[in-house]
Write a protein that holds these residues in place. Structure first.
Motif, short mmCIF file in Angstrom:
data_model
loop_
_atom_site.label_atom_id
_atom_site.label_comp_id
_atom_site.label_asym_id
_atom_site.label_seq_id
_atom_site.Cartn_x
_atom_site.Cartn_y
_atom_site.Cartn_z
N GLY A 135 12.10 16.80 -28.74
CA GLY A 135 12.59 17.41 -27.46
C GLY A 135 11.28 17.47 -26.27
N GLN A 136 10.34 17.22 -27.09
CA GLN A 136 8.95 17.42 -26.06
C GLN A 136 8.65 16.07 -25.64
OE1 GLN A 136 7.43 20.49 -25.22
NE2 GLN A 136 9.35 21.33 -26.02
N ILE A 137 8.60 15.02 -26.54
CA ILE A 137 8.03 13.60 -25.91
C ILE A 137 9.13 12.74 -25.69
CG2 ILE A 137 5.98 13.85 -27.59
CD1 ILE A 137 7.67 12.05 -29.61
N ARG A 138 8.83 11.92 -24.60
CA ARG A 138 9.98 11.13 -24.11
C ARG A 138 10.25 9.97 -25.02
NH1 ARG A 138 7.39 6.73 -19.79
NH2 ARG A 138 5.37 6.81 -20.42
N PRO A 139 11.42 9.75 -25.47
CA PRO A 139 11.45 8.56 -26.46
C PRO A 139 11.31 7.12 -25.55
CG PRO A 139 13.68 9.20 -25.73
CD PRO A 139 12.75 10.40 -25.09
N PHE A 140 10.85 6.24 -26.39
CA PHE A 140 10.92 4.80 -25.88
C PHE A 140 11.17 3.92 -27.13
CE2 PHE A 140 6.29 5.25 -27.16
CZ PHE A 140 6.13 3.94 -27.56
N ASN A 141 11.88 2.85 -26.84
CA ASN A 141 12.40 2.01 -27.84
C ASN A 141 11.12 0.97 -28.45
OD1 ASN A 141 13.97 0.38 -29.18
ND2 ASN A 141 15.03 -0.52 -27.65
N THR A 142 11.25 0.93 -29.75
CA THR A 142 10.10 0.07 -30.11
C THR A 142 10.94 -0.62 -31.33
OG1 THR A 142 9.35 1.75 -31.72
CG2 THR A 142 8.04 1.38 -29.77
N LYS A 143 12.13 -0.63 -31.31
CA LYS A 143 12.89 -1.38 -32.36
C LYS A 143 12.79 -2.86 -32.11
CE LYS A 143 17.49 -2.04 -34.40
NZ LYS A 143 17.10 -1.87 -35.78
N LYS A 177 9.52 20.32 -37.96
CA LYS A 177 9.29 20.51 -36.54
C LYS A 177 9.88 19.21 -35.57
CE LYS A 177 5.08 23.56 -36.57
NZ LYS A 177 3.97 23.77 -36.14
N ARG A 178 10.63 18.56 -36.24
CA ARG A 178 10.90 17.10 -35.88
C ARG A 178 11.84 17.43 -34.55
NH1 ARG A 178 11.77 11.79 -36.61
NH2 ARG A 178 10.40 11.84 -38.59
N GLU A 179 12.86 18.56 -34.68
CA GLU A 179 13.94 18.77 -33.48
C GLU A 179 13.08 19.12 -32.39
OE1 GLU A 179 17.95 21.13 -32.53
OE2 GLU A 179 16.94 21.21 -34.54
N TYR A 180 12.07 20.06 -32.55
CA TYR A 180 11.23 20.41 -31.41
C TYR A 180 10.39 19.43 -30.99
CZ TYR A 180 7.49 22.62 -29.01
OH TYR A 180 6.50 23.03 -28.03
N ILE A 181 9.89 18.57 -31.94
CA ILE A 181 9.02 17.66 -31.26
C ILE A 181 9.83 16.43 -30.41
CG2 ILE A 181 7.57 15.45 -32.07
CD1 ILE A 181 6.54 17.29 -34.34
#
Length: 318
Positions: free
Chosen positions: A307-315, A301-305
């Protein structure tokens, strides 16, 4: 006989802003993000884990990201304050100056049960206190974050005593003693200090009586506390014990990073969690927490997930 609890495993709280919370824990407190994943019971939201350098059990403060829920309210019948461990009294002085520099609300260095502590709050009102490990004995601490912003000899390296506040004090006290075999080591008016496992700052519960206004769940409040058990066989013994006692429970839940068993004592959600497998089965040490990690049963379900959560940079690695 059921194998005993080893100490505190983790505490999970609720935040309204995973990004602000990430910056507070990594940049101000100097704890390492060891896993950025999703809430397995609500895959539309983040679940972040802050811990020591290697994600040792007993060092995890975790958060559900609930930006759309109302703010919670402090009060009775709640896990009312989370403890975090630092090596000594000098570390408290260091954090006091650090809190001043970052504008963190705090109550100054105090004494509690003959230990020095520093109570403070996050921006959303979540309540914590640092405990000095000076002269402490008991559950071993974790390892300070090597590449964090706080010097290793000052840094937070584990969870400390967890404060639980209830109106049904005597009944809750009985459950902690008789079901979980916690040992009362200090009793004052309306408060009891319990040892869990080897005890000390990494294995203590502060139980307080408060018959005033109940708390209200929401962001800025704790969701549950978890205690350590050794392995799969042990958690299955606890499942059988709950059945014998007629205590409702979740059954054994495989969280991939650990196994979990949940029950509720009044208003307090208590989890038991295995020490392993841990957080480095799916990510190397160097890049822990830098990518969205999903357990195998959610990978499809990675692609769906994503698409639902806003990404944020933790690198952080170079």
């Amino acid at each position: 006989m059921t194998d005993g609890l080893l100490g505190i495993h983790h505490v999970t709280a609720m935040t309204d802003d995973a990004v602000r919370n990430y910056k507070f824990f990594t940049e101000v407190l100097g704890m390492r993000l060891v896993k950025k994943t999703v809430n397995q019971d609500d895959i539309h939201t983040y679940h972040t884990f802050f811990a020591d350098d290697v994600g040792s059990p007993g060092t995890d403060m975790t958060f559900f990201d609930f930006p759309d829920v109302p703010k919670g309210a402090s009060g009775s019948n709640s896990i009312s304050r989370v403890g975090l461990r630092v090596p000594d009294d000098a570390a408290l002085e260091y954090y006091l100056e650090r809190f001043k520099a970052f504008g963190v609300k705090n109550e100054g260095i105090q004494e509690l049960f003959d230990k020095k502590v520093l109570p403070f709050e996050e921006a959303d009102g979540q309540k914590y206190q640092l405990f000095s490990d000076e002269n402490n004995q008991g559950v071993a601490p974790g390892k300070p974050w090597k590449n964090g912003p706080v010097p290793q000899d000052k840094a937070i390296y584990g969870l400390g005593p967890i404060e639980i506040t209830v109106s049904y004090f005597d009944d809750f006290k009985k459950v902690l003693s008789e079901v979980y075999d916690m040992k009362p080591i200090l009793e004052e008016d309306n408060v009891t200090l319990f040892n869990v496992g080897e005890g000390g700052n990494g294995g203590q519960i502060i139980l307080r009586k408060d018959e005033t206004t109940p708390s209200r769940q929401g962001y800025g409040q704790v969701h549950h506390v978890s205690f350590r058990v050794k392995d799969h066989e042990t958690i299955k013994k606890w499942e059988a014990k709950y059945n014998e006692l007629g205590m409702g429970h979740s059954g054994n839940v495989d969280r991939f990073y650990f196994e979990a068993l949940y029950t509720r004592v009044g208003d307090i959600l208590i989890e038991l969690s295995t020490d392993g497998p841990g957080f480095m089965d799916d990510e190397p040490y160097e890049t822990l927490g830098e990518s969205l990690a999903l357990p195998p049963f959610l990978e499809s379900k990675r692609e769906y997930i994503e698409g639902q959560i806003r990404p944020f940079n933790t690198k952080r690695s170079k």
